[in-house]
Design a protein around this motif. Structure first.
Motif, short mmCIF file in Angstrom:
data_model
loop_
_atom_site.label_atom_id
_atom_site.label_comp_id
_atom_site.label_asym_id
_atom_site.label_seq_id
_atom_site.Cartn_x
_atom_site.Cartn_y
_atom_site.Cartn_z
N UNK A 37 0.85 -1.19 0.00
CA UNK A 37 0.00 0.00 0.00
C UNK A 37 0.88 1.24 0.00
N UNK A 38 0.22 2.36 0.16
CA UNK A 38 0.99 3.61 0.09
C UNK A 38 2.00 3.73 1.21
N UNK A 39 1.72 3.11 2.39
CA UNK A 39 2.63 3.24 3.54
C UNK A 39 3.60 2.08 3.67
N UNK A 40 3.43 1.05 2.84
CA UNK A 40 4.28 -0.16 2.93
C UNK A 40 4.34 -0.67 4.37
N UNK A 41 3.18 -0.88 4.96
CA UNK A 41 3.11 -1.37 6.34
C UNK A 41 3.66 -2.79 6.43
N UNK A 42 4.31 -3.08 7.58
CA UNK A 42 4.81 -4.43 7.82
C UNK A 42 3.65 -5.39 7.98
N UNK A 43 3.80 -6.61 7.47
CA UNK A 43 2.76 -7.64 7.55
C UNK A 43 3.23 -8.70 8.53
N UNK A 44 2.56 -8.78 9.67
CA UNK A 44 2.91 -9.80 10.66
C UNK A 44 2.08 -11.04 10.44
N UNK A 45 2.61 -12.18 10.92
CA UNK A 45 1.87 -13.43 10.81
C UNK A 45 1.84 -14.03 9.43
N UNK A 46 2.64 -13.50 8.51
CA UNK A 46 2.72 -14.09 7.17
C UNK A 46 3.54 -15.36 7.21
N UNK A 47 3.10 -16.39 6.50
CA UNK A 47 3.81 -17.66 6.43
C UNK A 47 4.85 -17.58 5.33
N UNK A 48 6.15 -17.82 5.74
CA UNK A 48 7.25 -17.79 4.78
C UNK A 48 7.87 -19.19 4.74
N UNK A 49 7.87 -19.80 3.58
CA UNK A 49 8.40 -21.15 3.41
C UNK A 49 9.52 -21.13 2.38
N UNK A 50 10.69 -21.71 2.77
CA UNK A 50 11.78 -21.86 1.80
C UNK A 50 11.99 -23.35 1.58
N UNK A 51 12.23 -23.69 0.31
CA UNK A 51 12.36 -25.10 -0.06
C UNK A 51 13.58 -25.29 -0.94
N UNK A 52 14.37 -26.34 -0.59
CA UNK A 52 15.51 -26.73 -1.42
C UNK A 52 15.48 -28.24 -1.53
N UNK A 53 15.20 -28.68 -2.74
CA UNK A 53 15.06 -30.11 -2.93
C UNK A 53 13.83 -30.61 -2.20
N UNK A 90 2.71 -14.98 -2.94
CA UNK A 90 3.84 -14.74 -3.84
C UNK A 90 4.84 -15.88 -3.73
N UNK A 91 5.28 -16.36 -4.86
CA UNK A 91 6.28 -17.44 -4.92
C UNK A 91 7.37 -17.04 -5.90
N UNK A 92 8.63 -17.18 -5.46
CA UNK A 92 9.74 -16.88 -6.35
C UNK A 92 10.98 -17.67 -5.95
N UNK A 93 11.95 -17.68 -6.84
CA UNK A 93 13.21 -18.40 -6.61
C UNK A 93 14.29 -17.39 -6.23
N UNK A 94 15.06 -17.71 -5.16
CA UNK A 94 16.15 -16.84 -4.71
C UNK A 94 17.43 -17.65 -4.61
N UNK A 95 18.55 -16.95 -4.78
CA UNK A 95 19.88 -17.56 -4.62
C UNK A 95 20.60 -16.88 -3.46
N UNK A 96 21.14 -17.69 -2.54
CA UNK A 96 21.86 -17.14 -1.38
C UNK A 96 23.25 -16.73 -1.86
N UNK A 97 23.33 -15.49 -2.34
CA UNK A 97 24.56 -15.03 -2.99
C UNK A 97 25.38 -14.09 -2.11
N UNK A 98 24.82 -13.70 -0.96
CA UNK A 98 25.55 -12.82 -0.03
C UNK A 98 25.47 -13.40 1.37
N UNK A 99 26.38 -12.95 2.19
CA UNK A 99 26.39 -13.41 3.59
C UNK A 99 26.36 -12.18 4.51
N UNK A 100 25.28 -11.98 5.29
CA UNK A 100 23.99 -12.69 5.24
C UNK A 100 23.16 -12.23 4.05
#
Length: 394
Positions: A37-53, A90-100
């Protein structure tokens, strides 16, 4: 010394074999989830799943909209999916290219938008199929409505299809506070072609074409009747032609309607049989169709029957004292169909007997006359003695 080094290396290699492969380098992944939205409010309680293989890990964002994963593989490729009720996943592919590694996700509100589909007259269209961004969402109800969950503050490609209407497709901007959308569809238009034939599959010309009780066209020499432009829908069609049974039916004009073929059946037409003898009507004569008795002539020597055009008949008639001949006739749709059967008068039996007797008498008379002549000829042929002559006495 070299021997000692070799032994140490051997021991280390053995330990490596015993302990397995060296663990991959790990780091942390921080995911920040915001409302788009216009204020880019933080969204709490969102489910975040990462999958590898085959391995998945799920966390929920805190009050600041943050979910932090530890010991993710540096250089690893993950599929990340973020879900929150009321938002589009939203679903997308990411590469862990930096630390952190840090990743920000902006969720689009999925507040339902009521989409109403109407026609040019403002009437609701039920059964219209609505798709958003290529995904079919459903069909409208009897009120022409469908409630669709869609992102706000962005453009969406909206397509609508409904029977008898032109397809609709448009990119629409959905405001952040928008809750309804009305779309008007236009009736499809067509110029139908009617093909009119008879029972023999031959084209019929001059047939009148009615649409909703109004005459709109006539068929040409090829049996074709081109209609004016109509919008899709149901219409009452009527085809009329002298000598044929009128054809009435309901037809549907739509994009799927091919040329309309109509077959007209022959109607019956009067066939008038006139029986005459010596150019005078013969009352009570028996009329035959194909050798079968069909009726008797009236006082004026006629008999009328109703016959289907295109029928070929062998016609004949008979009456006491008369004989006739057969006549083959084709009954036509566009003709008066008047047929005259002429009878010949028979000679009565008594007249034949009298004629024969008279002939015999004439023959006898001729014979007697001839015989008399012969007798007279014989008598006239005999010689007579001369009479004695007188002599004068002295």
């Amino acid at each position: 010394m070299n021997t000692m080094i070799k032994r140490i290396l051997a021991v280390l290699f053995l330990l490596f074999l015993l302990c397995g492969t060296v663990s991959a380098v790990s780091t942390t992944l921080t995911v920040n989830v915001f409302d788009n939205n216009a204020n880019y409010d933080a969204v709490s309680g969102a489910s975040v799943t990462i999958t590898k293989g085959a391995i998945s890990n799920t966390l929920y964002t805190d009050v600041n909209g943050v979910a932090q994963f530890i010991e993710v593989e540096y250089g690893g490729v993950y599929t990340m999916s973020v879900y929150k009720s009321g938002y589009i996943t939203q679903t997308k592919t990411i590469t862990i290219s930096t630390m952190p590694r840090s990743e920000s996700v902006y969720l689009v509100s999925e507040t339902p938008v009521s989409i109403k589909i109407i026609n040019e007259n403002g009437a609701a269209i039920s059964g219209a199929v609505i798709s958003i961004d290529g995904k079919e969402e459903g069909t409208t109800n009897s009120a022409g409505l469908l409630h669709v969950g869609m992102g706000k503050g962005v453009y969406h490609l909206i397509t609508v299809s409904a029977d008898s209407y032109d397809p609709y497709s448009s990119s629409q901007y959905i405001g952040t506070d928008q809750t309804s959308l009305t779309i008007s569809l236009t009736k499809s238009q067509f110029t139908p072609l009617i093909l009119i034939y008879n029972e023999a599959k031959l084209p019929i010309s001059g047939a009148a074409v009615y649409i909703n009780q109004k005459i709109v066209s006539y068929s040409d020499a090829y049996g074709r009747a081109q209609l004016p432009t109509y919008t899709s829908g149901t219409y009452a069609l009527k085809i009329v032609k002298d000598g044929y049974v009128s054809n009435e039916q309901e037809i549907q004009f739509s994009s799927d309607t091919p040329d309309i073929i109509v077959e007209l059946n022959y109607s019956v037409v009067p066939l008038i049989i006139s029986v005459t003898a010596h150019e005078k009507p013969v009352q009570g004569a028996i009329v035959y169709f194909d050798g079968t008795v069909k009726g008797i002539t009236s006082f004026n020597g006629t008999y009328t029957a109703s016959i289907k055009p295109g029928t070929t008949l062998v016609l004949s008639a008979s009456a006491d004292g008369y004989t006739g001949t057969d006549v083959t006739y084709l009954v036509l749709a566009d003709s008066n169909n008047n047929v005259t059967l002429t009878l010949s008068e028979n000679l009565p039996t008594t007249l034949i007997g009298i004629s024969a007797l008279a002939a015999i008498i004439v023959i006898l008379i001729l014979i007697l006359v001839a015989t008399g002549k012969k007798r007279r000829g014989k008598k006239s042929g005999k010689t007579r003695s001369p009479a004695p002559s007188r002599r004068d006495s002295l």
